[in-house]
Design a protein around this motif. Structure first.
Motif, PDB file in Angstrom:
ATOM      1  N   GLN A  56      15.170  -4.567  -6.505  1.00 32.18           N
ATOM      2  CA  GLN A  56      14.308  -3.612  -7.205  1.00 32.18           C
ATOM      3  C   GLN A  56      14.167  -2.315  -6.426  1.00 32.18           C
ATOM      4  O   GLN A  56      14.221  -1.214  -7.003  1.00 32.18           O
ATOM      5  N   ALA A  57      13.971  -2.424  -5.115  1.00 32.53           N
ATOM      6  CA  ALA A  57      13.830  -1.224  -4.285  1.00 32.53           C
ATOM      7  C   ALA A  57      15.101  -0.380  -4.334  1.00 32.53           C
ATOM      8  O   ALA A  57      15.047   0.857  -4.442  1.00 32.53           O
ATOM      9  N   ILE A  58      16.254  -1.039  -4.267  1.00 35.95           N
ATOM     10  CA  ILE A  58      17.540  -0.328  -4.319  1.00 35.95           C
ATOM     11  C   ILE A  58      17.727   0.348  -5.676  1.00 35.95           C
ATOM     12  O   ILE A  58      18.153   1.516  -5.753  1.00 35.95           O
ATOM     13  N   ALA A 100       0.829  -1.202   0.000  1.00 39.75           N
ATOM     14  CA  ALA A 100       0.000   0.000   0.000  1.00 39.75           C
ATOM     15  C   ALA A 100       0.864   1.252   0.000  1.00 39.75           C
ATOM     16  O   ALA A 100       0.571   2.231  -0.714  1.00 39.75           O
ATOM     17  N   ILE A 101       1.919   1.248   0.807  1.00 35.27           N
ATOM     18  CA  ILE A 101       2.829   2.401   0.842  1.00 35.27           C
ATOM     19  C   ILE A 101       3.502   2.586  -0.516  1.00 35.27           C
ATOM     20  O   ILE A 101       3.644   3.709  -1.018  1.00 35.27           O
ATOM     21  N   GLY A 102       3.923   1.477  -1.122  1.00 30.10           N
ATOM     22  CA  GLY A 102       4.509   1.562  -2.456  1.00 30.10           C
ATOM     23  C   GLY A 102       3.528   2.117  -3.475  1.00 30.10           C
ATOM     24  O   GLY A 102       3.894   2.939  -4.326  1.00 30.10           O
ATOM     25  N   GLY A 140      11.770   4.012  -3.067  1.00 30.08           N
ATOM     26  CA  GLY A 140      11.777   2.793  -3.868  1.00 30.08           C
ATOM     27  C   GLY A 140      10.877   1.725  -3.301  1.00 30.08           C
ATOM     28  O   GLY A 140      10.609   1.694  -2.100  1.00 30.08           O
ATOM     29  N   CYS A 141      10.410   0.851  -4.192  1.00 28.44           N
ATOM     30  CA  CYS A 141       9.566  -0.273  -3.780  1.00 28.44           C
ATOM     31  C   CYS A 141       9.810  -1.442  -4.712  1.00 28.44           C
ATOM     32  O   CYS A 141       9.690  -1.308  -5.929  1.00 28.44           O
ATOM     33  N   CYS A 157       7.640  -7.690  -0.707  1.00 25.06           N
ATOM     34  CA  CYS A 157       7.731  -6.251  -0.910  1.00 25.06           C
ATOM     35  C   CYS A 157       8.879  -5.711  -0.069  1.00 25.06           C
ATOM     36  O   CYS A 157       9.027  -6.070   1.104  1.00 25.06           O
ATOM     37  N   SER A 158       9.687  -4.875  -0.663  1.00 27.81           N
ATOM     38  CA  SER A 158      10.753  -4.189   0.051  1.00 27.81           C
ATOM     39  C   SER A 158      10.660  -2.703  -0.239  1.00 27.81           C
ATOM     40  O   SER A 158      10.596  -2.301  -1.405  1.00 27.81           O
ATOM     41  N   LEU A 159      10.600  -1.901   0.811  1.00 24.81           N
ATOM     42  CA  LEU A 159      10.531  -0.448   0.674  1.00 24.81           C
ATOM     43  C   LEU A 159      11.898   0.162   0.931  1.00 24.81           C
ATOM     44  O   LEU A 159      12.600  -0.239   1.869  1.00 24.81           O
ATOM     45  N   ALA A 160      12.267   1.141   0.130  1.00 20.56           N
ATOM     46  CA  ALA A 160      13.493   1.903   0.344  1.00 20.56           C
ATOM     47  C   ALA A 160      13.124   3.265   0.904  1.00 20.56           C
ATOM     48  O   ALA A 160      12.378   4.027   0.279  1.00 20.56           O
TER      49      ALA A 160
END
Length: 407
Positions: A281-283, A165-167, A255-256, A400-403
Motif C-alpha cells: 500500500q505504501a509503495i 501518526a506520521i501517516g 505513502g503510508c 504500518c509502512s511509511l514511504a
C-alpha cells in the motif's frame, strides 16, 4: 509533504546530531536499569534515556504537569521546530496541528497515583495525576506551548503508533486540512509495571549478563526485544510552502500503508501477510514500483517470530529484488521504544537519505538461516538512498509502512 525538522531524545542521544554519530558508530544504548531497583525482576536492563533534563527547554511549572513520556516529546519537538526554522506566527494557527503516537502514555504517573491512593488515601492523590497519565496530554501540551489550533489527535496502536501518526499527519496536509504538522511519537514505559508486564508476556530478551548485545535482530541467538524509551518528532509541511520559505528539506513522506493481521493479539502472522500488504500500500500510494525501493528500515525487534515474519513479508513484496535491498534495524542499537519507534526510526531514515550512509544492524554475528537478506551487519555502508520504507508492526496485529523519498 516534506520533512523540514527533526528532533529526538533516545537511549543513544539527546539530540539529532548526537543520534547520527551514535548510529554510525554502532553504539548500543542498552544497559542495566537505573530508574528503579531492578533486582527483583527476571530482566534487569533496558534502553533508558540517560542524562535527560527537560529544563530549561520546558519550564519547571510545565514539567510538573508532564509525565516523563510527555517531557521527552516536548524536548524533541523543541529541537524539531528549531531545526525547521518554521515561524508559527506567519501561519493561520488553525492550519498547523499536532498528531503524536504513544503506545502506553503516562505509565509512571499511573503507578505513582495508584501507590499514593493505596498508601495515603484518595484525598492525597495529585490533581495532576489524570492530566499526566492520559495519552493525549502531550499533543495538547505542544499545541498550547506553540499556540497551534489545527488538527490535534493522539494515535495508540502499540508499536506502530508513531508511524500511524506520521501517516495521519501526511493525510491532514494532503487533504487540505493543514499546512504544517508536528508529528512522531513518544514513550516512557521503563517502569515497575512496564517491565513486569512485558516480562510476563515473555517478550523480552533475558540477556542480563550482556545487555549491550541483547538486541540482535535477525541473529540466530536472539531471544526477545529490549524495552526502551524516548521520542522522535518531525515537522511536516506542504512542499511548495516549505520551498517558498527556503526551508531545509530532508525528504518527503509520500505513502503510508495501514493493515491488520487479524491473527493474534501479540504474535505477528507467521507468513507476514499483513506486513506485506502494508508495504504494498505504501509503495502504491507513493507511485513507485517495488524495484524503486533502495532501503528498508525494518521493524526488526529481535524476537524469534517477528524477524522471520518480516523477512517473509519483504520477500513476498519484492521477489528477486529483496536480495538487492539494503535493510537495517535501528532497534539493534536503541532497543524497542514501543509507540515512539516509528518516529525515532523515521528520523534515522531522513538522516540516511541526507548523508548517503546506512547505519548498521549491530550484534548480527550468527545470521538466522531464515533471515537471509542484506541487513547491513555491524558496519555502516555508503549508499545512494532515494526511496525508503520504514516498517512498524504492533501488538494487536497493527501494521504500518511509511514511504519516504528524497526530494
Amino acid at each position: 509533504m516534506v520533512v523540514t525538522g527533526l528532533g529526538t531524545v533516545n537511549p543513544i542521544a539527546l539530540s539529532v546530531p548526537e543520534y547520527w554519530q551514535a548510529l554510525l558508530a554502532g553504539k548500543s544504548g542498552i544497559a542495566p536499569v537505573t530508574l528503579f531497583d531492578p533486582a527483583p525482576y527476571k530482566v534487569r536492563f533496558g534502553g533508558e534515556v540517560k542524562g535527560f533534563n527537560p529544563e530549561p527547554i520546558v519550564d519547571h511549572k510545565s514539567v510538573r504537569k508532564l509525565d516523563r513520556c510527555g517531557q521527552f516529546a516536548m524536548v524533541a519537538a523543541h529541537e524539531a521546530i528549531k531545526d525547521s526554522g518554521i515561524e508559527f506566527d506567519k501561519y493561520d494557527p488553525f492550519r498547523v496541528g499536532v498528531i503524536l503516537g504513544t503506545g502506553i502514555g503516562g505509565l509512571s504517573e499511573f503507578e505513582d497515583g495508584y501507590n499514593t491512593l493505596t498508601t495515603r488515601g484518595p484525598s492525597r492523590v495529585s490533581p495532576f495525576t489524570i492530566v499526566k497519565m492520559i495519552a493525549n496530554t502531550t499533543a495538547g501540551s505542544i499545541s498550547i506551548r506553540y499556540h497551534l489550533r489545527g488538527p490535534n489527535t493522539t494515535v495508540s496502536t502499540a508499536c506502530s503508533s508513531a508511524a500511524h501518526a506520521i501517516g495521519d499527519a501526511m493525510t491532514a496536509i494532503a487533504s487540505g486540512h493543514a499546512d504544517a504538522m508536528i508529528t512522531g511519537g513518544t514513550e516512557a514505559a521503563i517502569t515497575h509495571m512496564g517491565l513486569a508486564g512485558f516480562i510476563a508476556c515473555r517478550a523480552l530478551s533475558e540477556r542480563n549478563d550482556d545487555p549491550a548485545h541483547a538486541s540482535r535482530p535477525f541473529d540466530k541467538e536472539r531471544d526477545g526485544f529490549v524495552l526502551s524509551e524516548g521520542s522522535g518528532i518531525l515537522v511536516l509541511e506542504e512542499y511548495e510552502q516549505a520551498k517558498a520559505r527556503g526551508a531545509n528539506i530532508y525528504c518527503e513522506v509520500v505513502g503510508c500503508g495501514n493493515t491488520a493481521d487479524a491473527y493474534h493479539i501479540t504474535a505477528p502472522h507467521e507468513d507476514g501477510i499483513g506486513a506485506a500488504e502494508a508495504m504494498r500500500q505504501a509503495i502504491r500510494q507513493a507511485g513507485w514500483n517495488t524495484f524503486d525501493v533502495d532501503y528498508i528500515n525494518a521493524h526488526g525487534t529481535s524476537t524469534p517470530l517477528g524477524d522471520v515474519a518480516e523477512t517473509k513479508a519483504i520477500k513476498k513484496v519484492f521477489g528477486d529484488h529483496a536480495k538487492r535491498l539494503k535493510i537495517s534495524s535501528t532497534k539493534s542499537l536503541i532497543g524497542h521504544l514501543l509507540g515512539a519507534s516509528g518516529g525515532v526510526e523515521a528520523v534515522a531514515c531522513a538522516l540516511i537519505m541526507r548523508h548517503g550512509v546506512i547505519h548498521p544492524t549491530i550484534n548480527l554475528t550468527n545470521p538466522d538461516p531464515e533471515c537471509d537478506l542484506d541487513y547491513v551487519p555491524n558496519t555502516p555502508r555508503e549508499a545512494r538512498v532515494k526511496r525508503v520504507l520504514s516498517n512498524s508492526f504492533g501488538f494487536g496485529g497493527h501494521n504500518c509502512s511509511l514511504a519516504l523519498g528524497a526530494v
